[in-house]
Design an enzyme around this catalytic site. Structure first.
Site, PDB file in Angstrom:
ATOM      1  CE  LYS A 155      -3.371   2.696   2.635  1.00  0.00           C
ATOM      2  NZ  LYS A 155      -4.219   2.843   3.838  1.00  0.00           N
ATOM      3  CD  GLU A 205      -6.674   9.040  10.625  1.00  0.00           C
ATOM      4  OE1 GLU A 205      -6.156   7.931  10.862  1.00  0.00           O
ATOM      5  OE2 GLU A 205      -6.692   9.542   9.478  1.00  0.00           O
ATOM      6  CD  GLU A 249      -7.364   2.330   1.945  1.00  0.00           C
ATOM      7  OE1 GLU A 249      -7.006   3.496   2.214  1.00  0.00           O
ATOM      8  OE2 GLU A 249      -8.140   2.058   1.007  1.00  0.00           O
ATOM      9  CD  GLU A 385     -10.420   7.979  -1.271  1.00  0.00           C
ATOM     10  OE1 GLU A 385      -9.678   8.076  -0.284  1.00  0.00           O
ATOM     11  OE2 GLU A 385     -10.726   6.891  -1.784  1.00  0.00           O
TER      12      GLU A 385
END
Length: 401
Positions: A155, A205, A249, A385
């Site tokens: 990733k 976050e 993910e 995105e």
């Protein structure tokens, strides 16, 4: 205005049981460029001046922060607090300081006045330049996917930027108020990072918080853009919860957080499946990890450094992902995907992942947005995105792609 030593002892995760109406929004409205504003799920902070700046030298940052707080305490400042921003690259100087004055209020989301409308942004004549162009970004995603298919790594998070330039001066206080009112339950910040430069944004976050021996982390990974149509919005949320790509993910990130925190905790609770959180523009897969600290002298910043960078902002394996980022992104991330937050001399603090942000300087804003790229990623979908993530800030400044 009270000093940091006068108010720091009144900090608590939830604030007063019956917060005064307007206590938090008054700090939001009092923000001026050059001061430090940070709104978290636990409190709202507004700081002015700097008694001491955290120096940049060969010592680890955690050691430098601890030394700065100790020096401030020895100089007579009661319960000193450090507040500011830390860049993505550990080797780049942080923008951290112990403020001369600090005002603290309950969270913005607890203040009923946060729901009141705010005026339109004063700046609308933007010239927008994408760096890189969307097609170039998509090609970078495709190249990363090809390398992952060959087994080089699993990733990488690739970002792109928008450079916004205006003839009129930037209205940072208005931008901040619009960001905060759009997502009052998030983490809103405006922090100086250099002469005439401000890091401003609204992150969803939490990297990690520490209150006494209680530790909380809230990794996010796996996203879907919101829709203005209610039925379609619900469909997108349900699809995200059922997406094998996004669930994988997310699991990679949660596992990394678990492994990083486990050595520091006597117990750690990790839910088996993620939930959803929403911002004004995005749905995110979310897992809240909680634990009990083993050693009381391990600070929130030390925990944040153990976690940073998570696969949610870098990739895995970390060193390979960093190399791919450096090879692919035609810009320096600076403070993007670093962390912003506060910490005190007792080790308590909150550190937030620096996303949904921009760097402001004179007449220019540089917006950042990234997407997690895995072997199943589609370049067009990842480009879309990032465009959706830009909407958080674009809406705050009256600009459109």
């Amino acid at each position: 205005m009270p000093t940091a030593s006068q108010v720091a002892t009144h900090m608590s995760p939830a604030g007063p049981a019956h917060p005064a109406v307007g206590a938090a929004t008054s700090l939001l409205d009092a923000y001026t460029p050059g001061s430090r504003f940070l709104a978290t799920s636990g409190r709202t902070l507004l700081a002015h001046g700097a008694v001491r700046q955290v120096p940049h030298d060969d010592r680890p940052l955690v050691e430098r922060v601890n030394a700065t707080l100790t020096e401030a305490g020895a100089a007579g400042q009661r319960n000193p607090v450090v507040i500011g921003a830390i860049p993505f690259d550990h080797g780049v100087p942080a923008a951290l300081g112990v403020p001369a004055t600090l005002r603290v209020a309950p969270p913005l989301a607890s203040d009923p006045l946060i729901t009141l409308p705010v005026g339109a942004s004063g700046t609308a004549d933007w010239r927008i330049r994408p760096v890189p162009e969307p097609g170039v970004y998509g090609a970078g995603v495709a190249s990363a996917v090809e390398r992952m298919m060959r087994g080089e790594f699993s990733k990488v998070v690739l970002a792109r930027t928008l450079e916004l330039t205006s003839r009129a001066p930037l209205d940072l206080p208005m931008m901040l108020r619009r960001l905060a009112r759009r997502d009052p339950a998030g983490y809103t910040f405006a922090l100086p990072t250099g002469p005439g430069r401000t890091l401003i944004g609204a992150s969803p976050e939490l990297l990690v918080s520490r209150q006494g021996r209680q530790v909380t982390a809230n990794p996010l990974a796996g996203s879907a853009p919101r829709s203005t149509d209610l039925a379609e919005d619900v469909r997108r949320a349900a699809a995200l919860l059922d997406s094998a790509k996004d669930l994988h993910e997310h699991a990679v990130v949660v596992d990394a957080v678990h492994r990083s925190l486990a050595p520091h905790c006597t117990e750690l609770t990790v839910p088996t499946r993620p939930t959803l959180i929403r911002t004004a523009t995005m749905w995110h897969l979310s897992t809240t990890v909680t634990g009990t600290l083993a050693a009381p002298d391990t600070s929130a910043l030390a925990l944040a450094y153990a976690l940073h960078p998570t696969p949610a902002v870098c990739g895995t394996p970390t060193m390979t992902a960093r190399q791919v980022i450096a090879e692919t992104e035609p810009f320096d991330r600076g403070f993007f995907t670093g962390m912003v937050g506060w910490g005190d001399a007792e080790g308590d603090g909150e550190w937030v992942v620096t996303i949904r942000c921009a760097e402001a300087e004179e007449h220019t804003l540089r917006l950042y947005a990234g997407a997690g790229v895995v072997a199943a990623s589609d370049p067009e979908a990842e480009t879309a995105e990032t465009a959706a993530k830009f909407r958080t800030f674009l809406s705050a400044v009256g600009a459109e792609l």
